[in-house]
Design a protein around this motif. Structure first.
Motif, PDB file in Angstrom:
ATOM      1  N   UNK A   1       1.097  -1.359  -0.021  1.00 57.58           N
ATOM      2  CA  UNK A   1       0.361  -0.039  -0.048  1.00 57.58           C
ATOM      3  C   UNK A   1       0.495   1.031  -0.173  1.00 57.58           C
ATOM      4  N   UNK A   2       2.138   1.009  -0.065  1.00 55.81           N
ATOM      5  CA  UNK A   2       2.783   2.566   0.222  1.00 55.81           C
ATOM      6  C   UNK A   2       3.149   3.107  -1.251  1.00 55.81           C
ATOM      7  N   UNK A   3       3.205   4.382  -1.263  1.00 56.02           N
ATOM      8  CA  UNK A   3       3.343   4.783  -2.375  1.00 56.02           C
ATOM      9  C   UNK A   3       4.942   4.583  -3.461  1.00 56.02           C
ATOM     10  N   UNK A   4       5.390   3.960  -2.950  1.00 51.22           N
ATOM     11  CA  UNK A   4       6.571   3.223  -3.627  1.00 51.22           C
ATOM     12  C   UNK A   4       6.207   2.234  -4.042  1.00 51.22           C
ATOM     13  N   UNK A   5       5.911   1.462  -3.880  1.00 50.63           N
ATOM     14  CA  UNK A   5       5.933  -0.180  -4.120  1.00 50.63           C
ATOM     15  C   UNK A   5       4.736  -0.064  -5.242  1.00 50.63           C
TER      16      UNK A   5
ATOM     17  N   UNK B   1       1.453  -1.485 -12.296  1.00 50.41           N
ATOM     18  CA  UNK B   1       2.512  -2.388 -13.692  1.00 50.41           C
ATOM     19  C   UNK B   1       2.305  -3.500 -13.708  1.00 50.41           C
ATOM     20  N   UNK B   2       2.888  -4.523 -12.429  1.00 50.01           N
ATOM     21  CA  UNK B   2       2.755  -6.016 -12.958  1.00 50.01           C
ATOM     22  C   UNK B   2       1.974  -5.983 -13.287  1.00 50.01           C
TER      23      UNK B   2
ATOM     24  N   UNK C   1      -2.445  -8.352 -19.482  1.00 51.00           N
ATOM     25  CA  UNK C   1      -2.148  -8.589 -20.979  1.00 51.00           C
ATOM     26  C   UNK C   1      -1.672  -9.824 -21.763  1.00 51.00           C
ATOM     27  N   UNK C   2      -0.564 -10.351 -20.930  1.00 51.00           N
ATOM     28  CA  UNK C   2      -0.044 -11.372 -20.938  1.00 51.00           C
ATOM     29  C   UNK C   2      -1.512 -12.800 -21.139  1.00 51.00           C
TER      30      UNK C   2
ATOM     31  N   UNK D   1      -2.286  -8.075  -2.600  1.00 48.72           N
ATOM     32  CA  UNK D   1      -1.132  -7.657  -3.461  1.00 48.72           C
ATOM     33  C   UNK D   1      -1.990  -6.930  -4.017  1.00 48.72           C
ATOM     34  N   UNK D   2      -2.677  -6.722  -5.033  1.00 49.83           N
ATOM     35  CA  UNK D   2      -3.070  -5.719  -5.524  1.00 49.83           C
ATOM     36  C   UNK D   2      -4.581  -5.014  -5.056  1.00 49.83           C
ATOM     37  N   UNK D   3      -5.265  -5.625  -4.237  1.00 50.27           N
ATOM     38  CA  UNK D   3      -6.799  -4.237  -3.737  1.00 50.27           C
ATOM     39  C   UNK D   3      -5.547  -3.210  -2.151  1.00 50.27           C
ATOM     40  N   UNK D   4      -5.149  -3.212  -2.407  1.00 48.79           N
ATOM     41  CA  UNK D   4      -3.763  -2.183  -2.100  1.00 48.79           C
ATOM     42  C   UNK D   4      -3.175  -1.180  -2.275  1.00 48.79           C
ATOM     43  N   UNK D   5      -2.830  -1.714  -3.428  1.00 42.60           N
ATOM     44  CA  UNK D   5      -1.890  -0.968  -4.275  1.00 42.60           C
ATOM     45  C   UNK D   5      -2.823  -0.180  -5.087  1.00 42.60           C
TER      46      UNK D   5
END
Length: 786
Positions: free
Chosen positions: A420-424, A430-431, A437-438, A766-770
Motif C-alpha cells: 500500500x506504500x506510494x513507492x511499491x 504495472x506488474x 496483457x499476457x 497484493x493488488x487491492x491495497x495498490x
C-alpha cells in the motif's frame, strides 16, 4: 446503546438471535435430524438428457425424430477380440454368441436394434446370374465346422461389415447395443423404469467383461459408449468420498494450528459439516441426486463454510481480549462480521445462480446445489456457530495468543503492508497490467470443447480410453458419428433430386478434413444399381428412373424411416475434438444454406458428435454471457454494500486478473472450455470476491479512524490477514485433493479452482491495497463518518 446501533440491521439481528439462544440451538437440532435423514437417501444419478442442451436446435431436431433414428442415439459398442487368432474360430464365435445373447437381456437395452454377427438383421448380399442373393451372415446351418467358418468368412466379405461390425484385421467384432432412457419394469409392465447408468455399467462389467474373459482366456473385451463412460464416472465418486475425508483431516489439523483451541476447531468443523448435511438433504427434497459434475458442490460448501467459520473464530478471539465473557465476545464478533459475511456469501450465491443461464441440466443442478449450500452456510456458520461459541467459549490460550498478536508488531504484516506504500503500489499496478496483457494474449489459445480423443473426462490411460483407442485403430468407422437428418415430404426421400443432393453432400463431407467416411441410403442405392447391371462400375451411380431408385433403396435398412420422410446421413469422424466438429458442422451448414428447399432439408444434428457440437455451441455462446452476468452480480453486491465505485473497483479488478490468468492456464495445460470446466469460471469469481470484501471492510474501518492508508492496511492485516490467508488455504485444500482423482475432469476442476482460490487470495492481499493507493481518498471516508 446508541440510536445508530439500534438501527443497525446486524445489531437488531444480534439481539434477536442471542436473546433466544436456546431456541436457535433446538431449532438447529430438529432441522439437522430431518435433513440428515434425507441426506442419507441421496444417490448417484444422471441421465442422457441432463448432459445435453435440450433447447438447442440440433437437439430439438434430434429428439423430434428420435423414433426415426434408431441405433443413432445413446448406444454402447462391445468389441470382442481374439488375442491369439482371428474371429474365424469355433470357440470365439460361441463366446460372441453368448455375449450377444447376454447383452440382449440386460435391462435398458433396445432389443429390437441390437446388432452383432449373430443378429438376423445383419445380412449379406451379392449379385448372381439369377439376380440378387442374400441371407443372414451366420446362417441357420452354421455348426462351427471348418466349412461353416469358411462360409462365414465369405458372408462377412459380402456383407460390407468389415470395418464396421468386424475389425479390419478380422481379429475382433462388435456387438452394438442401442439403449432406452425409459423401459418397462419386468415385474410390472405398466410402470416405466429410468436407465440406471451405474447399474448398467456394472452389468456390462460383471455379465460381459469379467464373465467371458474368465471363461475364455483368448478373448479380450473392449466397451465404449456414453452409458459406459458415465458409469465409470459414477464409480469414480467412491474415491471422492475418500478425498472428502482427507480434506476434513487436513483442515482439522490446520484449524487447530490456526485457532490454538480444540473447542473452537471442533465447533467450526461441526457447524460446517452440518451445512454439508443440510445441503445434501435439501437437494434430496428438491428431487436431485448427485452426478459426477455436482459432486464438486459438497466440497465447495465445506470449503466456504470453513473459510467463513475461520473469520468468525478470529473475530471472536480478538473480541475476547476485551469482552467480559464468551457471550459478549460472540455478540461483538457477530455484529462486526455478519454484514461482510452476508455480502460475501450473497455474492457467492449470485455468482452460482448465473450458471442457470446455461441450458445444460448438470450445470443448472450444480448451480442450484451450490446456491442452496451457500444459503445454508448463512444459517450454520454466520448464525449457529457464534451461538455455539457463546456457550462453549474459546480457550484461554487462544485468547492470549490473539491478544499478544494484536499488541505486538508483526514483521510479516509490516512487510506486506508495503503493497500500500506510494513507492511499491505503482510497480504492483504495472506488474498486474503486464500480467493482464499476457493473460489476454495467451488466453486466445483457449479452445471450446474437447481437445483429446476418447473421453477427456477420464485419464488417457483409463480402461475406457484404452478401449476407445482399440476401436479407433481397428475399425474404419469410429465411435464419433455426426448424423445429418434429411427431411422430406412423406415418400419423398427416394426422389432423384433428394438422393442427388445427399450424394453431393456425401462427396463434400468425404473431402472435409477430419472425416473418415460417409454412409447413407445413396451408398446402398449405388451398390444395388451396380449389382443390377452385372457389377459394372460405370453403373455405380444414381439412376434418373424412379422405379429403379425405389428398388435400389429397398435394401437400405435403417437408412430411412417408415414413410420415407427422413433419411439420416452418417458422417464418421476421426475424433470429436472441437476443431474437427466445427469444421464438419460448418461444411454441412454451408451446404444446407445453399440447397435446402421445400423438397428436402438438411438438418443438424444427431449422433454423439452432433450432441457434442450442440454442447460446444451452447458453451461458446454462454461463456461471455455468464462472465458478464457473474461480474454484474458481484459488482452490484459490492456497490450496494460499500456504496462506492472506487471501493468496488479495488475489489473487482483482482478477480478480473485471476479470470484472465485462469484462461491462460487452461490454454497452457490443454484444457478446453466444456461442461466440466465452464462452472469453474463462475465459481472462482463468486467465491474469490470473499477475500476482497473482508479485507476492504476492515481497511475502510481503519481509514475512517483517520489512519494513513499504509498504516490502516497494516492494522487490517493484523486483524484479518491471517484469517484471509487461512481462508485461501482452506478453500484450496477443499478442492486440491481432486487433483489426485482417477477422473480427469475432476482433477482439472480441482487444479483450476485451487489456482483461482489461491490467486484470488494473493490478488486481494497484493493488488487491492495498490489500487486503493490511487483510488481511495481517506479524507472523504473520514468526512462521511463525521
Amino acid at each position: 446503546m446508541t440510536s445508530k446501533s439500534r438501527n443497525n440491521p446486524a445489531a437488531v439481528l444480534e439481539r434477536l438471535i442471542f436473546n433466544n439462544r436456546p431456541a436457535v440451538v433446538v431449532l438447529c437440532i430438529i432441522i439437522s435430524v430431518f435433513l440428515f435423514w434425507n441426506a442419507a437417501q441421496v444417490r448417484p444419478e444422471t441421465s442422457f438428457e441432463k448432459m445435453i442442451p435440450l433447447k438447442h436446435p440440433y437437439i430439438e431436431e434430434m429428439l423430434e425424430h428420435r423414433d426415426d433414428l434408431a441405433n443413432l442415439g445413446n448406444s454402447v459398442r462391445i468389441s470382442v477380440e481374439n488375442v491369439n487368432g482371428d474371429i474365424f474360430d469355433k470357440d470365439y464365435m460361441e463366446t460372441l454368441r453368448q455375449i450377444s445373447d447376454e447383452a440382449f437381456y440386460i435391462p435398458g437395452v433396445d432389443r429390437s436394434g441390437l446388432r452383432s454377427l449373430w443378429s438376423p438383421n445383419v445380412r449379406w448380399t451379392e449379385v448372381t446370374e439369377q439376380g440378387f442373393a442374400g441371407g443372414e451372415v451366420i446362417p441357420q446351418t452354421y455348426d462351427g465346422s471348418a466349412e461353416s467358418l469358411n462360409e462365414l468368412r465369405d458372408n462377412i466379405l459380402k456383407s460390407g461389415q468389415v470395418g464396421r461390425l468386424v475389425g479390419n484385421n478380422f481379429k475382433s467384432s462388435i456387438v452394438e447395443i442401442p439403449l432406452l432412457e425409459e423401459f418397462p419394469d419386468p415385474n410390472d409392465q405398466s410402470q416405466l423404469l429410468k436407465l440406471d447408468y451405474q447399474e448398467f455399467s456394472h452389468n456390462l462389467e460383471e455379465k460381459i467383461r469379467e464373465k467371458y474373459q474368465l471363461e475364455n482366456p483368448n478373448v479380450k473385451i473392449h466397451i465404449v459408449g456414453f452409458a459406459k463412460k458415465v458409469g465409470d464416472l459414477i464409480d469414480g465418486l467412491v474415491s471422492v468420498a475418500l478425498f472428502f475425508g482427507v480434506a476434513i483431516a487436513i483442515t482439522f489439523a490446520l484449524l487447530l494450528w490456526f485457532t490454538k483451541c480444540m473447542k473452537s476447531t471442533l465447533a467450526v468443523l461441526f457447524s460446517t459439516l452440518i451445512a454439508v448435511g443440510w445441503q445434501l438433504g435439501l437437494l434430496h427434497l428438491m428431487g436431485f441426486g448427485l452426478d459426477p459434475y455436482s459432486m464438486l458442490v459438497p466440497f465447495l460448501v465445506f470449503a466456504i463454510g470453513i473459510s467463513h467459520g475461520v473469520q468468525k473464530i478470529n473475530g471472536i478471539a480478538m473480541a475476547s481480549g476485551t469482552a467480559l465473557d464468551a457471550l459478549t465476545a460472540a455478540r461483538m464478533a457477530f455484529r462486526q462480521l455478519f454484514v461482510p459475511g452476508l455480502v460475501a456469501l450473497s455474492s457467492d450465491a449470485v455468482g452460482f445462480i448465473t450458471l442457470l443461464l446455461i441450458d445444460i441440466g448438470v450445470i443448472r443442478e450444480l448451480a442450484i446445489g451450490a446456491s442452496v449450500g451457500v444459503a445454508v452456510i448463512i444459517l450454520t456458520n454466520l448464525i449457529f456457530l457464534p451461538v455455539l461459541i457463546s456457550y462453549i467459549g474459546i480457550s484461554k490460550k487462544a485468547v492470549k495468543v490473539s491478544r499478544e498478536n494484536a499488541e505486538r508488531d508483526s514483521p510479516l504484516w509490516r512487510f506486506i503492508s508495503n503493497f500500500a506504500s506510494p513507492v511499491v503500489a505503482p510497480f504492483s499496478v504495472v506488474i498486474a497490467l503486464c500480467a493482464l496483457i499476457f493473460g489476454l494474449w495467451y488466453g486466445q489459445n483457449l479452445k471450446i470443447g474437447d481437445l483429446d480423443q476418447g473421453a477427456p473426462e477420464l485419464h488417457a490411460d483409463s480402461r475406457y480410453n484404452l478401449d476407445n483407442d482399440f476401436i479407433i485403430n481397428n475399425y474404419s468407422t469410429s465411435s464419433d458419428v455426426l448424423v445429418v437428418m434429411v427431411k422430406t415430404p412423406s415418400e419423398g426421400c427416394s426422389s432423384y433430386n433428394t438422393l442427388k443432393a445427399i450424394d453431393d453432400l456425401s462427396w463434400r463431407m468425404e473431402n472435409t478434413p477430419g472425416v473418415q467416411s460417409v454412409v447413407s441410403m445413396v451408398t446402398v442405392s449405388k451398390q444395388v444399381i451396380k449389382g443390377m447391371n452385372e457389377g459394372n462400375l460405370k453403373w455405380e451411380t444414381l439412376s434418373r428412373n424412379q422405379h429403379i431408385l425405389n428398388n435400389s433403396i429397398s435394401r437400405a435398412d435403417a437408412l430411412y424411416n417408415s414413410d420415407c420422410s427422413l433419411a439420416p446421413l452418417l458422417v464418421f469422424l476421426e475424433d470429436h475434438k472441437a476443431e474437427t466438429l466445427s469444421t464438419a458442422v460448418a461444411a454441412v451448414e454451408d451446404f444446407a444454406a445453399k440447397t435446402n428447399s421445400d423438397e428436402h432439408m438438411f438438418l443438424l444434428a444427431a449422433g454423439n458428435a452432433g450432441i457434442e457440437a450442440a454442447t460446444n455451441d451452447v458453451i461458446s455462446a454462454s461463456e461471455i454471457m455468464m462472465l458478464i452476468a457473474v461480474y454484474t452480480a458481484v459488482i452490484t453486491m459490492c456497490l450496494i454494500t460499500f456504496r462506492s465505485i472506487t471501493a468496488t473497483i479495488c475489489i473487482i479488478l483482482p478477480l478480473v486478473l485471476t479470470s484472465v490468468l485462469g484462461n491462460a492456464l487452461m490454454a497452457f495445460m490443454g484444457i478446453g472450455v466444456k461442461v466440466a470446466t465452464l462452472p469453474v469460471i463462475a465459481l472462482g469469481v463468486g467465491i474469490g470476491v470473499d477475500y476482497g470484501i473482508y479485507i476492504y471492510s476492515r481497511l475502510e474501518t481503519f481509514l475512517r479512524m483517520g489512519m494513513p492508508l499504509q498504516e490502516a492496511y497494516y492494522q487490517t492485516l493484523k486483524s484479518t490477514g491471517k484469517a484471509v490467508l487461512f481462508t485461501g488455504v482452506c478453500l484450496a485444500i477443499g478442492v486440491a485433493t481432486w487433483m489426485f482423482s482417477a477422473i480427469k475432469f475432476q482433477a482439472d476442476m480441482g487444479l483450476m479452482l485451487t489456482f483461482m482460490f489461491l490467486w484470488n487470495m494473493f490478488g486481494a492481499i497484493w493488488l487491492l491495497p495498490a489500487l486503493a493507493r490511487f483510488l481511495i481518498k481517506p479524507e472523504r471516508l473520514r468526512q462521511a463518518k463525521e
